[in-house]
Enzyme design. Structure first.
Site, PDB file in Angstrom:
ATOM      1  N   LYS A  33       5.987  -2.707 -17.013  1.00 52.47           N
ATOM      2  CA  LYS A  33       6.838  -3.833 -16.391  1.00 52.47           C
ATOM      3  C   LYS A  33       6.744  -5.309 -17.310  1.00 52.47           C
ATOM      4  CE  LYS A  33       5.037  -2.285 -11.975  1.00 52.47           C
ATOM      5  NZ  LYS A  33       6.456  -1.689 -11.374  1.00 52.47           N
ATOM      6  N   CYS A  34       7.215  -4.912 -18.263  1.00 54.53           N
ATOM      7  CA  CYS A  34       7.263  -6.260 -19.418  1.00 54.53           C
ATOM      8  C   CYS A  34       8.812  -6.221 -19.859  1.00 54.53           C
ATOM      9  CB  CYS A  34       6.498  -5.723 -20.517  1.00 54.53           C
ATOM     10  SG  CYS A  34       6.766  -6.895 -21.889  1.00 54.53           S
ATOM     11  N   GLY A  35       9.164  -7.519 -20.190  1.00 56.50           N
ATOM     12  CA  GLY A  35      10.500  -7.681 -20.603  1.00 56.50           C
ATOM     13  C   GLY A  35      10.764  -6.741 -21.955  1.00 56.50           C
TER      14      GLY A  35
END
Length: 154
Positions: A33-35
């Site tokens: 769930k990271c950029g």
């Protein structure tokens, strides 16, 4: 301190030592769930390009940065396979910094600075030693990363 050989995969089974013995290994702390999560695509491409030449990519899920890897092992595996077609090894979730830093990351970081975010990369040579470290913003298709991989592969 040598590269730890007792590593556990995301499904809870021991990683066979021969998977990484005498191989060039790229360890990457990963999160769903990271950029930077789209870097999975580039890691898959690296695996396809260099896997048969002796590169092993190992993702290490970590929830220490913004709680961006909260999922269970099954959720992580399903996400990475469905969204990015990840076929390389994922280890069990680990701490990469702090008092509970895993033995693997104690070895990788050594006396260096803490990991700054998800998708930090460590390249290990065939001799089991760290040959290069790349920050999270270094994309898998970066020319310096590819050059280091090619040099390590010989």
């Amino acid at each position: 301190m040598p590269l730890p050989t007792s590593l556990t995969t995301l499904d809870g089974t021991p990683l066979a030592p021969e998977v990484i013995a005498d191989k060039v290994v790229l360890f990457v702390n990963v999160a769903s769930k990271c950029g930077l999560t789209p870097q999975y695509s580039g890691l898959v491409a690296l695996d396809k390009a260099y896997g048969e030449k002796g590169l092993v990519i190992i993702g290490v899920p970590c929830n220490q940065f913004g709680a961006q890897e909260p999922g269970s092992p099954e959720e992580i595996k399903d996400f990475t396979k469905t969204k990015y077609d990840v076929d390389f090894t994922l280890l069990e979730k680990q701490d990469v910094n702090g008092p509970n830093r895993s033995p693997l990351y104690q070895f990788l970081v050594g006396d260096g600075e803490d990991i700054s975010w998800n998708f930090g990369k460590f390249l290990i040579g065939r001799d089991g030693q760290v040959v290069a470290r790349f920050d999270p913003q270094t994309k898998p298709d970066d020319t310096n990363l590819k050059a280091a991989i090619e040099k390590a592969l010989g």
